[in-house]
Design an enzyme around this catalytic site. Structure first.
Site, PDB file in Angstrom:
ATOM      1  N   ASN A   4       0.729  -1.132  -0.046  1.00 23.42           N
ATOM      2  CA  ASN A   4       0.172  -0.045  -0.184  1.00 23.42           C
ATOM      3  C   ASN A   4       1.127   1.143   0.062  1.00 23.42           C
ATOM      4  O   ASN A   4       1.988   1.436  -0.718  1.00 23.42           O
ATOM      5  CB  ASN A   4      -0.563  -0.169   0.854  1.00 23.42           C
TER       6      ASN A   4
ATOM      7  N   HIS B  65       3.742   0.020  -2.726  1.00 19.18           N
ATOM      8  CA  HIS B  65       3.524  -1.386  -2.611  1.00 19.18           C
ATOM      9  C   HIS B  65       5.524  -1.369  -2.961  1.00 19.18           C
ATOM     10  O   HIS B  65       5.493  -2.024  -4.091  1.00 19.18           O
ATOM     11  CB  HIS B  65       3.180  -2.294  -4.438  1.00 19.18           C
TER      12      HIS B  65
ATOM     13  N   HIS C 173      -1.378  -9.614  -3.292  1.00 20.05           N
ATOM     14  CA  HIS C 173      -2.516  -8.993  -4.070  1.00 20.05           C
ATOM     15  C   HIS C 173      -3.402  -9.378  -4.533  1.00 20.05           C
ATOM     16  O   HIS C 173      -3.294  -9.064  -6.310  1.00 20.05           O
ATOM     17  CB  HIS C 173      -1.385  -8.227  -4.350  1.00 20.05           C
TER      18      HIS C 173
ATOM     19  N   GLU D 124      -6.385  -6.966  -0.091  1.00 19.05           N
ATOM     20  CA  GLU D 124      -5.322  -7.298   1.007  1.00 19.05           C
ATOM     21  C   GLU D 124      -5.321  -7.399   2.319  1.00 19.05           C
ATOM     22  O   GLU D 124      -5.489  -5.733   2.938  1.00 19.05           O
ATOM     23  CB  GLU D 124      -4.222  -6.148   0.181  1.00 19.05           C
TER      24      GLU D 124
END
Ligand code: BGC
Length: 376
Positions: free
Chosen positions: A106, A132, A206, A340
């Site tokens: 994130n 990410h 993911h 996620e």
């Protein structure tokens, strides 16, 4: 033959049958084949088959889930996750399908955080922010792979050594994820991360799911439950504002089942900023199953069980049909959803969020399970 010899012969034949069963069990559980290479390292595709004959495929490129073949209510198996057919497609395609993302899954606002009085700068790969783990996060690395022997279910350990200051993050970090494919169609993901210096981490997988079978329409009709009484609203760059807002009375209340499509187009400020659902939900504690999706047309159910405090529900709002995945299936707008499991986005810049500090004293250990079943 005297009695002793007869007994010995019987024991030996039982033993050899056991060995044969065991080794044939192992042979069929995990198959590996060369998938390609990257950065001078070999990449493999692993096929894990459980006792039901249901299959998942994994690769050590990004420690990814490539395919999940599970039955619908009539027993028809279809792939329910996004992935590519070849290593070339992975290198050309979307960066995150089914990958383990880190060091920080994130977003981190403006790619900056301060730890122990020192400011760290990360690469900006999402407008003004870091997403990410940055440009060459863990999703773009070839991980080491070890097929686990003598386990009850097919299992693989992927591991990766991330050097000090990789992508701007401090500490030599060792990460591993063990994927186990149980006979109850559960993918159990067990993570362990250690460091030699204080650092921050947030790991997730993911994977995108479409319970129709990918390529068969969008996910707007999937009924979703998320056991979360609150979520973290975002600004226009999808960074949490710091508020923890109650879901009650909002389109973010999934404590009882709602389809994704039911409220996604409401003129809600947060849905507009997210272009749909692209938000971190603050999970209620002590729930056995934290989130669920159900496709009424096929009967397929996905349950998510995690020890993490949050789940990012992302409804594929940036998918645009330009990506073609396994078997030539086109990944259209909102044709996949992600759960996620994670710590909250941008926690290094929010002292009130559950901490993401990793110290040399204690490893980060975490588990998430994706369980597939059908409803008649
Ligand atoms: C993010 C999305 C992003 C996607 C990229 C999700 O985790 O929340 O905003 O577009 O990852 O694959």
């Amino acid at each position: 033959m005297n009695n002793k010899l007869l007994t010995l012969a019987i024991i030996l034949s039982i033993f050899s049958v056991m060995v044969a069963c065991n080794s044939s069990k192992k042979q069929v559980m995990v198959k590996s084949e060369k998938f390609g290479s990257f950065s001078g390292k070999d990449v493999y595709l692993y096929t894990l088959t459980n006792k039901k004959g249901d299959v998942i495929k994994l690769t050590n490129y990004g420690a990814s889930v490539v395919e999940i073949d599970v039955p619908d209510r009539n027993g028809k198996r279809e792939n329910v996750t996004f992935g590519y057919d070849s290593m070339e497609d992975y290198l050309k395609g979307d960066l995150y399908f089914g990958k383990v993302v880190g060091r920080y899954a994130n977003r981190i606002a403006k790619g900056k955080f301060t730890l122990d009085g020192q400011e760290y700068s990360l690469s900006l790969n999402d407008g003004v922010n870091t997403l990410h783990g940055g440009n060459t996060g863990w999703h773009s690395r070839v991980w080491n792979a070890q097929i686990l022997e003598n386990t009850d279910f097919p299992a693989i350990r992927f591991s990766y050594s991330s050097p000090d200051m990789e992508e701007g993050y401090p500490g030599n970090v060792e990460v591993e994820v063990v994927y186990t494919w149980t006979d109850d169609d559960e993918i159990v993901m067990d993570y362990k991360v250690t460091t030699d210096k204080n650092t921050v981490i947030n790991v997730t997988n993911h994977a995108y799911f479409n319970l129709h079978g990918v390529g068969n329409g969008d996910i707007l009709d999937h009924e979703v439950i998320i056991k979360a009484s609150a979520f973290t609203p975002v600004d226009s760059t999808l960074i949490p504002t710091g508020e923890v807002r109650k879901v009650e009375g909002t389109p973010f209340d999934f404590r009882t089942p709602h389809t994704i499509g039911e409220r996604i187009e409401q003129p809600d400020e947060q849905l507009i900023l997210g272009r749909g659902y692209d938000h971190n939900f603050v999970l209620d504690e002590a729930e056995e199953v934290d989130a669920m999706a159900y496709d009424p047309s096929t009967g397929r159910v996905l349950e998510v069980i995690t020890d993490q405090p949050g789940i990012q529900l992302y409804t594929g709002n940036f998918l645009d049909g330009t990506q073609k995945g396994r078997g030539g299936k086109v990944y259209n707008y909102r044709s996949g959803l992600c759960f996620e499991t994670q710590h909250f986005p941008d926690t290094p810049n929010h002292a009130d969020f559950p901490a993401v500090l990793l110290t040399p004293d204690e490893p980060f250990v975490s588990s998430t399970t994706y369980r597939f079943s059908v409803r008649k």
